[in-house]
Design a protein around this motif. Structure first.
Motif, short mmCIF file in Angstrom:
data_model
loop_
_atom_site.label_atom_id
_atom_site.label_comp_id
_atom_site.label_asym_id
_atom_site.label_seq_id
_atom_site.Cartn_x
_atom_site.Cartn_y
_atom_site.Cartn_z
N HIS A 1 -0.39 -59.00 5.35
CA HIS A 1 0.85 -59.72 5.06
C HIS A 1 1.58 -60.11 6.34
O HIS A 1 1.47 -59.44 7.38
CB HIS A 1 1.76 -58.94 4.11
N HIS A 2 2.28 -61.21 6.25
CA HIS A 2 3.08 -61.75 7.35
C HIS A 2 4.23 -60.78 7.65
O HIS A 2 4.72 -60.08 6.77
CB HIS A 2 3.62 -63.12 6.92
N GLY A 3 4.66 -60.77 8.90
CA GLY A 3 5.74 -59.86 9.30
C GLY A 3 7.06 -60.10 8.61
O GLY A 3 7.94 -59.22 8.65
N LEU A 4 7.24 -61.27 7.98
CA LEU A 4 8.48 -61.55 7.25
C LEU A 4 8.31 -61.50 5.73
O LEU A 4 9.26 -61.74 5.00
CB LEU A 4 9.03 -62.92 7.66
N THR A 5 7.12 -61.21 5.25
CA THR A 5 6.92 -61.13 3.80
C THR A 5 7.62 -59.90 3.23
O THR A 5 7.34 -58.77 3.64
CB THR A 5 5.42 -61.08 3.44
N VAL A 6 8.53 -60.11 2.31
CA VAL A 6 9.24 -58.98 1.70
C VAL A 6 8.27 -58.19 0.83
O VAL A 6 7.54 -58.75 0.02
CB VAL A 6 10.43 -59.48 0.85
N HIS A 7 8.27 -56.87 1.02
CA HIS A 7 7.40 -56.02 0.22
C HIS A 7 8.05 -54.66 0.02
O HIS A 7 9.00 -54.29 0.72
CB HIS A 7 6.02 -55.87 0.86
N ARG A 8 7.55 -53.93 -0.94
CA ARG A 8 8.06 -52.59 -1.28
C ARG A 8 6.96 -51.86 -2.02
O ARG A 8 5.90 -52.42 -2.32
CB ARG A 8 9.31 -52.72 -2.14
N SER A 9 7.21 -50.59 -2.34
CA SER A 9 6.27 -49.85 -3.18
C SER A 9 7.06 -48.82 -3.98
O SER A 9 8.04 -48.26 -3.51
CB SER A 9 5.18 -49.18 -2.35
#
Length: 241
Positions: free
Chosen positions: A192-200
């Motif tokens: 994933h790109h360094g600015l892609t918002v993600h969570r878990s």
């Protein structure tokens, strides 16, 4: 080698499943290595390289392991992985660092929505790609990574959470109707790109969930010792060593 279509997909959505990058026995070896490095009886990782659960019961995150362990370093500079990341960048990559995220069965905490680049403000907007590798089978029940596609185009303000200086995005500023959860088998990866918002989510299952994240930058990017404590790992440097 990634196709042109895969590269376009990454730059369109901000993430891309990469398939199998480590054999099952390699994933098991890395899991054992993490356990050995963080063994309370003889820890090989400095305490300031660890993030613990709020009650101190378990290690949530191990930092900079590719700079402390030959096994994690080998993973970080694996030619097949670096070739794929290089294809996404369009130039040779370097491994800035690696982290291990640990969610023990039933007690593993959630990771709040964030952009990785918020932790590395000295990098440019398109200078960071994370390769997240499952060391256990991962699905929604035990805390798979969840992405908000298309969010890599804009940096979003982050707030301190109070948990060992962790950063997170205010949920009110996110439209998460299109969240995508990426299930992986042991040894599979997603970039994933360094600015892609993600969570878990928390691990509510009876299964462990360990994942290794390798953070890649462009090899042409200059990072000073004042910005980061370890030099980035390049294939050329490893070949000379």
């Amino acid at each position: 080698m990634l196709t042109d279509a895969q590269r376009r997909s990454f730059w369109s959505s901000g993430y891309l499943p990469l398939g199998q990058v480590a054999a099952p026995h390699q994933a098991r070896a890395l899991r054992c290595e993490f356990e050995n490095l963080t063994n309370p009886a003889s820890p090989a990782v400095p305490e300031d390289h660890l993030m613990r659960s709020p009650d101190g019961g378990h290690i949530r995150v191990g930092l900079h392991l590719c700079h402390l362990s030959s096994l994690f370093r080998t993973l970080a500079i694996d030619p097949a992985v670096m070739d794929m990341i290089g294809r996404l960048f369009g130039e040779e990559p370097a491994a800035l660092t690696s982290l291990v995220f640990n969610k023990p069965p039933r007690i593993g905490e959630e990771l709040l929505a964030h952009q990785d680049l918020a932790y590395y403000p000295y990098l440019g907007a398109d200078d960071l790609i994370t390769c997240w590798i499952a060391l256990d089978d991962v699905d929604l029940a035990n805390g798979a990574v969840q992405y908000l596609p298309g969010t890599h185009r804009t940096a979003i303000a982050h707030e301190r959470t109070g948990q060992q200086q962790a950063l997170a995005i205010n949920p009110a500023s996110l439209d998460d109707d299109n969240t995508v959860s990426v299930a992986l088998t042991s040894g599979e990866a997603v970039a994933h790109h360094g600015l892609t918002v993600h969570r878990s989510a928390p691990n509510t299952s009876s299964r462990p969930r360990l994942g290794a994240a390798i953070l890649y930058i462009r090899a042409s990017t200059t990072v000073s010792a004042a910005d980061f404590p370890y030099p980035a790992l390049t294939r050329e440097a490893e070949d000379r060593a």
